[in-house]
Write an enzyme that holds these catalytic residues in place. Structure first.
Site, mmCIF file in Angstrom:
data_model
loop_
_atom_site.group_PDB
_atom_site.id
_atom_site.type_symbol
_atom_site.label_atom_id
_atom_site.label_comp_id
_atom_site.label_asym_id
_atom_site.label_seq_id
_atom_site.Cartn_x
_atom_site.Cartn_y
_atom_site.Cartn_z
ATOM 1 N N LYS A 1 0.856 -1.189 0.000
ATOM 2 C CA LYS A 1 0.000 0.000 0.000
ATOM 3 C C LYS A 1 0.889 1.235 0.000
ATOM 4 O O LYS A 1 1.614 1.497 0.961
ATOM 5 C CB LYS A 1 -0.912 -0.003 1.230
ATOM 6 C CG LYS A 1 -1.885 1.176 1.291
ATOM 7 C CD LYS A 1 -2.785 1.057 2.509
ATOM 8 C CE LYS A 1 -3.756 2.219 2.611
ATOM 9 N NZ LYS A 1 -4.630 2.098 3.804
ATOM 10 N N LYS B 1 -2.171 -1.582 -3.804
ATOM 11 C CA LYS B 1 -3.014 -0.388 -3.745
ATOM 12 C C LYS B 1 -2.128 0.845 -3.810
ATOM 13 O O LYS B 1 -1.185 0.952 -3.019
ATOM 14 C CB LYS B 1 -3.834 -0.385 -2.447
ATOM 15 C CG LYS B 1 -4.729 0.836 -2.285
ATOM 16 C CD LYS B 1 -5.468 0.804 -0.952
ATOM 17 C CE LYS B 1 -6.373 2.038 -0.828
ATOM 18 N NZ LYS B 1 -7.079 2.074 0.467
#
Length: 331
Positions: free
Chosen positions: A201, A254
């Site tokens: 992330k 992400k």
């Protein structure tokens, strides 16, 4: 041998031929649909920076769940917008917290629907960070305490599993979070509940509209000390490998669109299912351009999602899911 013996256009000549040799297929089975739930009644409020995406109170959530089922989507990801916040994000692990209440409601309406619970503290803390904040006595700077945060994340994950969540999806990027949550779930008797880890992330500018939606913008500083530097790719392998060792069942990248190289790399290095998160700004930019008449929304969305699938995504978290599912069905 090459041209004129080899003519690559031969297999592109008709739609049926193209279908026969197509390498990548996008289906509704690939989609996970994120939903924002909040306290109160009679609430269905569009998020200004995310056209078509709403906050739902639980009494109006069933209409959206019915639409999900009608579209053939088999999984939702629940984000909670609480009615109270404090320094430790206590409403995140409250048995009657918003995500827990919404999970119980969704599972009562649609037991077959896979409910994924986002496991983080940022929406629930008054400072907007993903963990417990303490003052560094040496520097006088407020910092996110990694190990103190793990205990609260475990409590959150267990409370979500108790409410009926099918998958726990920790998004906090604390070191050791998968190990701690796996131990906590197993100790509580939830050894069959899988973990979809936000393994890679990045600290990204693509999260802006989400922070409006979740009311989760940091009140000081930023998240660069725990989310990844967008310049780093080898580090992504270390993050993912640590989660694999700690017991993750699925991995995630992400954002997705600017990190397709990372997505492909994880797919090639690990044998776990990989998710791509088609995040809020990726969604909102398409919506804004479509509303201005600059692009064909349907074509752009389906091509983008296909690109994520081609890059290696086994599943795609996307706010386009309802529209994309209908378009794939020809509606």
């Amino acid at each position: 041998m090459s041209y004129p013996i080899t003519r690559l256009r031969r297999l592109r000549r008709t739609s049926a031929l193209r279908n026969l040799v197509r390498e990548t297929t996008l289906t509704t089975n690939d989609f996970i649909y994120p939903i924002f739930v909040t306290h109160g009644t009679g609430i269905k409020e569009e998020i200004p920076s995310m056209p078509g995406v709403h906050h739902f109170s639980i009494d109006l959530l069933k209409e959206e769940i019915d639409a999900v089922l009608a579209a053939g989507i088999q999984s939702v990801l629940l984000f909670g917008v609480p009615d109270r916040k404090d320094a430790t994000g206590s409403s995140a692990y409250d048995p009657n917290g918003i995500v827990q209440e919404a999970t119980r409601a969704v599972k009562s309406w649609a037991p077959e629907l896979v409910v994924i619970a986002d496991t983080c503290l940022c929406q629930f803390t008054d400072h907007g960070h993903c963990g417990v904040v303490h003052q560094n006595m040496a520097t006088g700077i407020a910092e996110v305490s990694n190990d103190a945060s793990l205990e609260l994340l475990v409590r959150t994950a267990v409370s979500q599993a108790e409410a009926g969540a099918d998958i726990i999806a920790p998004s906090n990027m604390m070191d050791g979070f998968v190990h701690a949550i796996r131990e906590g779930l197993d100790a509580a008797g939830f050894e069959d509940i899988p973990i979809l880890s936000y393994s890679v992330k990045y600290s990204s500018a693509y999260y802006g509209p989400f922070r409006d939606a979740a009311h989760s913008a940091p009140q000081f500083g930023d998240r660069k000390t725990y989310q990844m530097d967008p310049a780093n790719v080898r580090e992504a392998l270390r993050e993912a490998e640590a989660d694999v060792i700690e017991g993750a069942d699925m991995l995630m990248v992400k954002p997705a669109l600017a990190y397709l190289d990372v997505l492909r790399m994880l797919k090639e290095h690990f044998d776990l299912p990989v998710a791509a998160y088609n995040v809020s700004a990726e969604y909102s930019m398409v919506k804004a351009a479509a509303e201005s008449g600059w692009i064909d929304e349907k074509s752009i969305v389906l091509e983008t999602l296909l690109g994520m699938k081609r890059a290696g995504a086994d599943m795609i978290i996307t706010y386009h899911a309802l529209d994309a599912a209908r378009w794939l069905k020809g509606e």
